[in-house]
Enzyme design. Structure first.
Site, PDB file in Angstrom:
ATOM      1  N   ARG A 117       0.821  -1.216   0.000  1.00  0.00           N
ATOM      2  CA  ARG A 117       0.000   0.000   0.000  1.00  0.00           C
ATOM      3  C   ARG A 117       0.850   1.259   0.000  1.00  0.00           C
ATOM      4  NH1 ARG A 117      -4.479  -2.917   2.795  1.00  0.00           N
ATOM      5  NH2 ARG A 117      -6.315  -1.620   2.624  1.00  0.00           N
ATOM      6  N   ARG A 191     -17.791  -5.027  10.257  1.00  0.00           N
ATOM      7  CA  ARG A 191     -16.459  -4.567  10.664  1.00  0.00           C
ATOM      8  C   ARG A 191     -16.531  -3.160  11.246  1.00  0.00           C
ATOM      9  NH1 ARG A 191     -12.231  -5.973   5.864  1.00  0.00           N
ATOM     10  NH2 ARG A 191     -11.554  -3.842   6.287  1.00  0.00           N
ATOM     11  N   ARG A 202     -10.733   5.903   4.856  1.00  0.00           N
ATOM     12  CA  ARG A 202     -10.009   4.823   4.163  1.00  0.00           C
ATOM     13  C   ARG A 202      -9.922   5.101   2.665  1.00  0.00           C
ATOM     14  NH1 ARG A 202     -13.408  -0.066   5.741  1.00  0.00           N
ATOM     15  NH2 ARG A 202     -11.978  -1.258   4.450  1.00  0.00           N
TER      16      ARG A 202
END
Ligand code: AP5
Length: 248
Positions: A117, A191, A202
């Site tokens: 990432r 989640r 995110r």
């Protein structure tokens, strides 16, 4: 001409299915990286792809969530970061991945989901694989719109059993019985980082870091972009990836 380059029509006949299977079984180690924003379908694809190709499924998100569930020292450090939608610092992620990749079960290759990432992570992966005379063979970028990803994340449900990790969606991929995992009968949960305000963080983080990763794999000539929308027929991404691999 290799068998994989046989004219499509012959290669795809049922009589060649066995041969395709054997060729994948005897292939050299294959490392496949799945890239894409939160909710792009990396985990869903990896769960199908890894068993179909006889590879392991390696997910940094799952590794980190396991640490949190087990209440380890590492879990305590990364939990607030993940719950806020941030990225776990490179020094932690790199150490976890280096240890995981060097396990014997990953020597034949792996489907790697959620890593790299950052540029440093991409370079570490190259360095580790180079040390073993290997490389990333394929990098698939699952490219979906922000709106579609938000719909997927808000409706995602996960099996609460950490050994199972199966993912569902309240509209696109329902379990047979509401709120219960088809595979292991544990309850399904949402989640913590799928709350709307965390999802926004995110997605922003992903947009800020994704460009250099795509460039990294584009330069290594192994990047393929797979468009994904919520209107695609079921199995569309899996079939597109298998076709790109010559393993369909
Ligand atoms: P991680 O678990 O990797 O989360 P993510 O990358 O944000 O991706 P998701 O798991 O949310 O989505 P996915 O692409 O796997 O989609 P899924 O298949 O579930 O990481 C979590 C956190 O850990 C990060 O935020 C970070 O803090 C940390 N972290 C992890 N790796 C790190 C790293 N390398 N460096 C630093 N920090 C790291 O699908 C989503 C939903 O859509 C499901 O409900 C599914 O059923 C549905 N769906 C899937 N495909 C389709 C489709 N084709 N059509 C319709 N619905 C679909």
């Amino acid at each position: 001409m290799s068998l994989l380059q046989l004219p499509g029509r012959i290669w795809h006949t049922a009589s060649f299915a066995f041969m395709r299977h054997v060729m994948w079984a005897i292939r050299p180690p294959t490392y496949i990286v799945l890239l894409g924003g939160p909710g792009a379908g990396k985990g869903t694809l990896a769960a199908e792809l890894a068993p179909a190709l006889g590879l392991t499924h390696l997910s940094t998100g799952n590794l980190f969530r396991r640490e949190i569930a087990q209440g380890t020292a590492l879990g305590k450090v990364i939990e607030p970061i993940m719950n806020a939608g941030g990225l776990v610092p490179d020094e932690i992620t790199l150490a976890v991945m280096a240890e995981e990749l060097s396990r014997k079960r990953n020597w034949r290759g792996a489907v790697i989901d959620g890593f790299p990432r950052t540029d440093a992570q991409a370079r570490l992966l190259d360095d580790l694989l180079t040390d073993w005379d290997q490389r990333v063979n394929f990098a698939f970028f699952l490219d979906g719109s922000k709106e579609d990803l938000e719909v997927r994340l808000s409706g995602r449900r996960m099996c609460s059993n950490r050994e199972c990790n199966r993912t569902y969606h309240v509209v696109f991929s329902k379990p047979l019985k509401d709120g219960v995992c088809d595979k292991c009968s544990h309850p399904l949960i949402q989640r913590d980082d799928d709350k709307p305000e965390v999802v926004a963080q995110r997605i922003d983080k992903f947009n800020a870091t994704n460009g250099p990763i795509l460039t990294h794999y584009y330069r290594r000539r192994c990047l393929q972009r797979i468009k994904t929308t919520n209107k695609d027929p079921k199995g569309h991404v899996f079939r597109a990836v298998m076709e790109a691999l010559g393993a369909d």
